[in-house]
Design an enzyme around this catalytic site. Structure first.
Site, short mmCIF file in Angstrom:
data_model
loop_
_atom_site.label_atom_id
_atom_site.label_comp_id
_atom_site.label_asym_id
_atom_site.label_seq_id
_atom_site.Cartn_x
_atom_site.Cartn_y
_atom_site.Cartn_z
N GLY B 30 54.26 39.43 61.45
CA GLY B 30 54.75 40.56 60.92
C GLY B 30 56.05 41.07 61.47
O GLY B 30 56.81 41.80 60.90
N CYS B 239 41.29 37.64 29.32
CA CYS B 239 41.42 36.32 29.93
C CYS B 239 42.47 35.54 29.20
O CYS B 239 43.12 36.08 28.33
CB CYS B 239 40.08 35.60 29.48
SG CYS B 239 39.80 35.27 27.66
N CYS B 265 47.73 32.89 31.75
CA CYS B 265 47.78 32.99 33.20
C CYS B 265 49.28 32.73 33.69
O CYS B 265 50.17 32.17 33.16
CB CYS B 265 47.39 31.47 33.58
SG CYS B 265 45.45 30.96 33.55
N CYS B 271 46.84 26.97 35.17
CA CYS B 271 46.39 26.90 33.81
C CYS B 271 46.22 25.61 33.20
O CYS B 271 45.39 25.12 32.53
CB CYS B 271 47.38 27.69 32.99
SG CYS B 271 46.98 28.24 31.36
#
Lengths: 206, 284
Positions: B30, B239, B265, B271
């Site tokens: 980080g 969806c 998607c 997809c």
């Protein structure tokens, strides 16, 4: 030297990345180490030289601990053009196997831990040890490790205690890399917590 | 492969410098390690940080995938893939599971990453505290002192003004209980994927000259409040129009002819893979 400085050092680097991001994962530098001609005059192992070639250039400084440290420093300087300096100013500290017991403790104590503002200016210590293998002697925890992982390493001294002291004030601290005679590489960044797994104690508790 | 260039475009000195910074970044999760960002043949701010990381990592055996906002075929992704494959000759893939290095802009792929993969994220603004503190000198001090009230205050003000945290993407996270980090502009939906991820995640900001990292299995917590918990984007009841997937990050699109809203998607290769599987099953 049949070593390809582009492809073979890339492969050394990737193994170093793998081992550093997953402390306890032991990488094998055997293939690359075999490409270096025999044992060099200065007494560094081939895997140590590989790491020097991967990381060092005139932009960084280093120091070698060993029975003939001067010769090794000269050799590394000629290979990489990096400058040898005092321990507390060095970016990389190399500890040869013949340096004697307690040298690692001394190196950890002297190494630059960086500052809170610039913890990345800390040193990396690269040490030669006896055999490194998977085992249960030292238990590692921290980022890069799912729960905990065990390793076995032939290395005496209070280095675990010294390292803990040095790395007490995270993010300052030192990172360690170990290589053994069989070119096995282990990396212990400052975030890794090491616990001694004492069989006797476990039996007593049980 | 174009042999007029060095392997992976860079000279070895440049690679070494980026590699040294990367190793420090992995050792201090980080923390933004400054590095001497090189001039690249693409504009700064177009993925040069990610590209430099990819070039410093890549070897002959690697398989590379590059995505831009979930798409393998956008101009930026294609240009980066061309540059890397021209200078290294490595294999390129669209399949997330086949890649060893995945360079991505603003998404973490839907297919879970594995231990043999490295995810390289392109970062435009690596400093999560920049929004309220313009001085680099000061933000470095704030990180050193773990003084992150400003980051929480920023979120608090959003709640006061708008009733919820309004970070669309790049919602700040706490890494290993120490550093507040910009996860790059990934949607909030992807923040949870960073937590305890199996793959190493490297983040590179070329223009801002910073490299930082999230090692595998590292604790990542999105900043939030007890009474205003962090929430990813929700696609409940929606969806993908093409593959029917649920529980993935969806793009909202509007059919201009009918005015109808539909979803698809965002991760195009995911997809495609689902669609191909369905088709295969249908044929058999």
């Amino acid at each position: 030297m049949k070593l390809d400085i582009v492809h073979d050092l890339q492969s050394v680097y990737r193994k170093l990345v793998d081992s550093t991001s997953r402390p306890g994962l032991i990488s094998d530098l055997g293939k690359e180490a075999a490409l270096l001609d025999g044992k060099n005059a200065a007494g560094c192992s081939n895997s140590m030289l590989l790491l020097a070639l991967t990381l060092l250039d005139p932009e960084v400084t280093f120091k070698v601990y060993g029975s003939d440290a001067e010769a090794a420093e000269k050799e590394i300087n000629q290979l990489t053009f990096a400058k040898a300096v005092q321990a507390d100013q060095a970016d990389y500290l190399f500890i040869l196997e013949d340096a004697g017991a307690g040298t690692l403790d001394e190196a950890i104590e002297n190494a630059n831990p960086g500052t809170f503002v610039n913890p990345h200016k800390s040193a990396l210590i690269i040490a030669e040890t006896g055999a490194i293998s998977a085992g249960e002697c030292l238990l590692l925890k921290g980022p890069g490790i799912q729960t905990s992982t065990g390793i076995k390493m032939d290395l005496i001294g209070n280095w675990i205690e010294r390292r803990k002291e040095k790395n007490r004030e995270y993010p300052t601290g030192v990172d360690l890399v170990f290589v053994d005679r069989n070119h096995q590489l282990l990396s212990l960044p400052r975030t890794t917590q090491i616990a001694l797994n004492r069989e006797e104690e476990r039996e007593w508790v049980m | 492969m174009n042999t007029a260039y060095n392997f992976a475009f860079f000279d070895e000195g440049s690679k070494r410098e980026i590699r040294r910074a990367t190793l420090k970044a992995i050792a201090i999760p980080g923390y933004q390690v400054p590095f001497a960002s090189r001039e690249m043949p693409i504009g700064r701010g177009w993925g040069t940080g990610g590209l430099q990381l990819t070039l410093s990592l890549i070897g002959k055996e690697d398989v590379l995938k590059v995505i831009d906002q979930g798409s393998d075929e956008s101009v930026n992704a294609v240009s980066i893939k061309k540059l890397v494959s021209d200078t290294t000759g490595v294999q390129i893939t669209d399949h997330t599971s086949r890649a060893t290095i995945i360079q991505s802009r603003h998404r973490i792929p839907e297919v879970p990453l594995n231990k043999d993969q490295i995810l390289v994220l392109q970062v435009p603004l690596p400093e999560p505290l920049r929004y309220f503190e313009p001085s680099e000198h000061e933000t470095k001090k704030l990180h050193a002192e773990k003084e992150y009230s400003g980051a929480w205050l920023m979120l608090f003000e959003q709640i006061m003004k708008y009733g919820s945290m309004t970070t669309g993407a790049d919602h700040p996270v706490m890494v290993h209980d120490r550093y507040v980090m910009a996860p790059s502009p990934i949607p909030r939906f992807d923040n949870s994927k960073m937590n305890e991820n199996e793959a190493l995640i490297l983040l590179g900001a070329g223009r801002e000259k910073k490299i930082y990292a999230v090692p595998p299995f590292t604790k990542i917590v999105s900043l939030d409040f007890e009474d205003y918990p962090f929430e990813g984007e929700s696609f409940d009841g929606k969806c993908c129009r093409l593959c029917g997937s649920e529980g993935v990050f969806l793009d909202e699109l509007i059919d201009e002819a009918t005015g109808e809203t539909y979803y698809q998607c965002n991760d195009t290769s995911y997809c495609c893979e689902i669609l191909n599987e369905v088709e295969k099953a249908g044929v058999n």
